[in-house]
Write an enzyme that holds these catalytic residues in place. Structure first.
Site, PDB file in Angstrom:
ATOM      1  N   ASP A  77      96.453 -29.125 -16.667  1.00  0.00           N
ATOM      2  CA  ASP A  77      96.616 -29.744 -15.362  1.00  0.00           C
ATOM      3  C   ASP A  77      97.773 -30.714 -15.520  1.00  0.00           C
ATOM      4  O   ASP A  77      97.825 -31.474 -16.493  1.00  0.00           O
ATOM      5  CB  ASP A  77      95.342 -30.475 -14.921  1.00  0.00           C
ATOM      6  CG  ASP A  77      95.331 -30.670 -13.410  1.00  0.00           C
ATOM      7  OD1 ASP A  77      95.420 -29.657 -12.687  1.00  0.00           O
ATOM      8  OD2 ASP A  77      95.248 -31.826 -12.949  1.00  0.00           O
ATOM      9  N   HIS A 185     106.661 -32.768 -20.886  1.00  0.00           N
ATOM     10  CA  HIS A 185     105.265 -33.216 -20.969  1.00  0.00           C
ATOM     11  C   HIS A 185     104.376 -32.104 -21.509  1.00  0.00           C
ATOM     12  O   HIS A 185     103.482 -32.343 -22.318  1.00  0.00           O
ATOM     13  CB  HIS A 185     104.788 -33.674 -19.588  1.00  0.00           C
ATOM     14  CG  HIS A 185     105.104 -32.726 -18.472  1.00  0.00           C
ATOM     15  ND1 HIS A 185     106.388 -32.302 -18.191  1.00  0.00           N
ATOM     16  CD2 HIS A 185     104.319 -32.095 -17.554  1.00  0.00           C
ATOM     17  CE1 HIS A 185     106.370 -31.468 -17.166  1.00  0.00           C
ATOM     18  NE2 HIS A 185     105.130 -31.313 -16.760  1.00  0.00           N
TER      19      HIS A 185
END
Length: 199
Positions: A77, A185
């Site tokens: 996520d 990320h």
């Protein structure tokens, strides 16, 4: 030396219906001899993401896939957080683009909301590995940067054209996939996952 949680020959479900994500993770896992199947290929339902954090939503998706397929499952996520918007869009990053996936509109909404002063932003990715018995382990990656306007570059996806990572003069969308994937990320979350679960 503890045994890695996943080993060569294992099958792993990636809790996604996104072909691009499947290709990305299949390539990452290939060197470890792990076969990646997607929730889409297995016709698994997509659970409702009802948590208020990236880690919570990743766990919902990973557990649902692991228990439905009776195999280990990995979910991610991720999203863009903007300081001047109190961390929004955050976990709602995809929803800001609406059902039509209108990221141009979503990027304009960010620009309208932040004014000229506070441009700080960061991307977060949480990977969650879940097992059919309910065990989970999560790994977070983050990269800081700033919002740029107008959007720059044609590579990448989502909010990449308006995000310039720290120590860079280009947006994510102006980088090659290899350059972005070296610092993103998701790469940072995967490095933590790899160290704990694969090496």
């Amino acid at each position: 030396m503890t045994q890695p949680l996943l080993k060569s020959g294992d099958r792993l479900v990636l809790a996604t219906h996104n072909a691009g994500k499947l290709a990305e993770f299949s390539a990452l896992m290939a060197e470890f001899g792990i076969t990646v199947l997607s929730a889409g290929e297995l016709n698994l339902p997509e659970p409702e993401e009802t948590a208020t954090t990236f880690a919570g939503n990743a766990a919902i998706k990973a557990l649902a896939a692991a228990q439905a397929a009776n195999l280990p499952a990995l979910a991610d996520d991720s999203g863009l957080c903007v300081s001047a918007l109190g961390g929004a869009p955050g976990i709602y990053s995809a929803r800001w683009a609406g059902p039509e996936k209108d990221f141009n509109g979503a990027m304009a909404r960010i620009e309208e909301g932040i004014g000229k002063d506070e441009r700080n932003a960061w991307f977060v990715c949480v990977l969650c590995l879940a097992f059919p018995d309910g065990r989970t382990q999560s790994f977070e990656g983050r990269i800081d940067g700033q919002i740029v306007w107008p959007p720059r570059g044609a590579n990448g996806h989502g909010y990449d054209p308006i995000f310039e990572p720290e120590n860079e003069t280009r947006s994510f969308a102006q980088m090659t996939d290899e350059e972005k994937n070296a610092i993103s990320h998701r790469a940072r979350a995967f490095a933590a996952f790899r160290k704990a679960c694969l090496d």
